[in-house]
Design an enzyme around this catalytic site. Sequence first.
Site, PDB file in Angstrom:
ATOM      1  N   LYS A 126       0.860  -1.188   0.000  1.00 23.71           N
ATOM      2  CA  LYS A 126       0.000   0.000   0.000  1.00 23.71           C
ATOM      3  C   LYS A 126       0.886   1.224   0.000  1.00 23.71           C
ATOM      4  O   LYS A 126       2.039   1.163   0.424  1.00 23.71           O
ATOM      5  CB  LYS A 126      -0.865   0.012   1.260  1.00 23.71           C
ATOM      6  CG  LYS A 126      -2.127   0.827   1.122  1.00 23.71           C
ATOM      7  CD  LYS A 126      -3.229   0.002   0.509  1.00 23.71           C
ATOM      8  CE  LYS A 126      -4.483   0.800   0.275  1.00 23.71           C
ATOM      9  NZ  LYS A 126      -5.634  -0.083  -0.073  1.00 23.71           N
ATOM     10  N   ASP A 166      -7.102   4.438  -4.108  1.00 23.25           N
ATOM     11  CA  ASP A 166      -7.735   4.268  -2.802  1.00 23.25           C
ATOM     12  C   ASP A 166      -8.362   5.634  -2.535  1.00 23.25           C
ATOM     13  O   ASP A 166      -8.593   6.397  -3.489  1.00 23.25           O
ATOM     14  CB  ASP A 166      -6.695   3.860  -1.721  1.00 23.25           C
ATOM     15  CG  ASP A 166      -7.348   3.328  -0.440  1.00 23.25           C
ATOM     16  OD1 ASP A 166      -7.749   2.163  -0.417  1.00 23.25           O
ATOM     17  OD2 ASP A 166      -7.475   4.101   0.538  1.00 23.25           O
TER      18      ASP A 166
HETATM   19  N1  GLU Z   1      -7.446   0.277  -2.558  1.00 21.85           N
HETATM   20  C1  GLU Z   1      -8.205  -0.898  -2.873  1.00 21.85           C
HETATM   21  C2  GLU Z   1      -8.232  -1.825  -1.681  1.00 21.85           C
HETATM   22  O1  GLU Z   1      -8.280  -1.371  -0.571  1.00 21.85           O
HETATM   23  C3  GLU Z   1      -7.797  -1.553  -4.171  1.00 21.85           C
HETATM   24  C4  GLU Z   1      -6.365  -1.875  -4.350  1.00 21.85           C
HETATM   25  C5  GLU Z   1      -5.994  -2.349  -5.753  1.00 21.85           C
HETATM   26  O2  GLU Z   1      -6.865  -2.401  -6.627  1.00 21.85           O
HETATM   27  O3  GLU Z   1      -4.835  -2.658  -5.936  1.00 21.85           O
HETATM   28  O4  GLU Z   1      -8.256  -3.025  -1.787  1.00 21.85           O
END
Ligand code: GLU
Length: 445
Positions: A126, A166
């Site tokens: 992340k 996100d």
């Molecule tokens: N931010 C999204 C999550 O919390 C998606 C992440 C992504 O698609 O890589 O899963």
Amino acid sequence: MDSSLQVLFDQVVGRNPGEAEFHQAVAEVLESLGPVVTKHPEYTDAAVIQRLCEPERQIIFRVPWVDDRGDVQINRGFRVEFSSALGPYKGGLRFHPTVYLGIVKFLGFEQIFKNALTGLPIGGGKGGSDFDPKGRSDGEVMRFCQSFMTELYRHIGEYTDVPAGDIGVGGREIGYLFGQYKRITNRYESGMLTGKGLTWGGSQVRKEATGYGTVFFVEEMLKAAGESYDGKRVVVSGSGNVAIYAIEKITQLGGTVVAVSDSSGYVVEESGIDLATLKDVKEVERGRVGDYVARRPDARLGTSGSLWDVPTDIALPCATQNELDEAAAATLASNGCRIVAEGANMPTTSAAIRVLGDAGVLFAPGKAANAGGVATSALEMQQNASRDSWTFEHTERRLDEIMRGIHDRCLATADEYGLPGDYVAGANIAGFIHVADAMLALGLI
Ligand code: GLU
């Protein structure tokens, strides 16, 4: 928590001071793992849990940019590459003023297990920044994104680390980030970023996927209880991507969304939130829920309390972490709420989860219920790798199958460990075992 896991947890807290959200995310997983370490001493022998709690790599960098007034601004950028046991690090970027290392680590840690649960070949990571896109011009957002990618590009790639969106990072930001990566590397490497636009390598249903997926997951919970969305009242917090497309799918499946919110307040409309108006206000104008009320004579702005006070059968927290506390959980339960499913990441406090459990409310944790977003990102990577693009219908069917698979795996695992109906234990244990087995196979790395 099992006493041997409590020792590990205390070490995590000691090694990572001041990162409350990270501690919370770790505690939530470790609380489920007691029976697993008893049954599988090999995980303890190989220090799998300690390794999972320590990111493989953490990158923190300066992001300088120039605002519209010509002033220099400095933000802080992060990418925490948590686990690549199952595939390239995968997870979104969050741009929000509250972002600091503890937030990125909680999100990255959750992402490991969420991604494992999808059954697709993606590791966990992340990133983000304390940059606040709210109130910034397109030019400012572009300059920020270009500066952010000017450092990030060297750490990511199709086979290494694949960011996405996100909170605060949507189609516009992904476009600027992709453009800068392409420019610096001189490579049209579609699979290095997901959430791309449909005309330049993106996937159908990616934008809708987190919201739709959460609603599909709840549909399975309802089915398991012999019920459907028909005639159900639903309350959805947030009005970003996740909330908007959750509302869309609930309405299609026969439920009625009676309340929605954003950081400025909440709106109640007993006959059902009008999606077209909400999309106009939030997606086109980037406005507030008050602007929605101004256009809908039957809608009212909540003046006291929170949207969790609105009586509902199903509650979907789709805004942000720790938005649903103990008191809200008690109110939901006493008003007859039967299901709470997390569209956002960790929106329910630990105390609130306990209150819901004690009251017999079914609870689906985000790492299971909101995995549809990242799962569809993995489908986007599949399409990019084969230089193909699938139809909306095909992609949505795949998403639905994946969500059904996650739901069934959670329930089967909960059953196997003697905790029937416990989606939290099911999700934590199933996700953990999948990644832990891969770690054992790969040796001490
Ligand atoms: N931010 C999204 C999550 O919390 C998606 C992440 C992504 O698609 O890589 O899963």
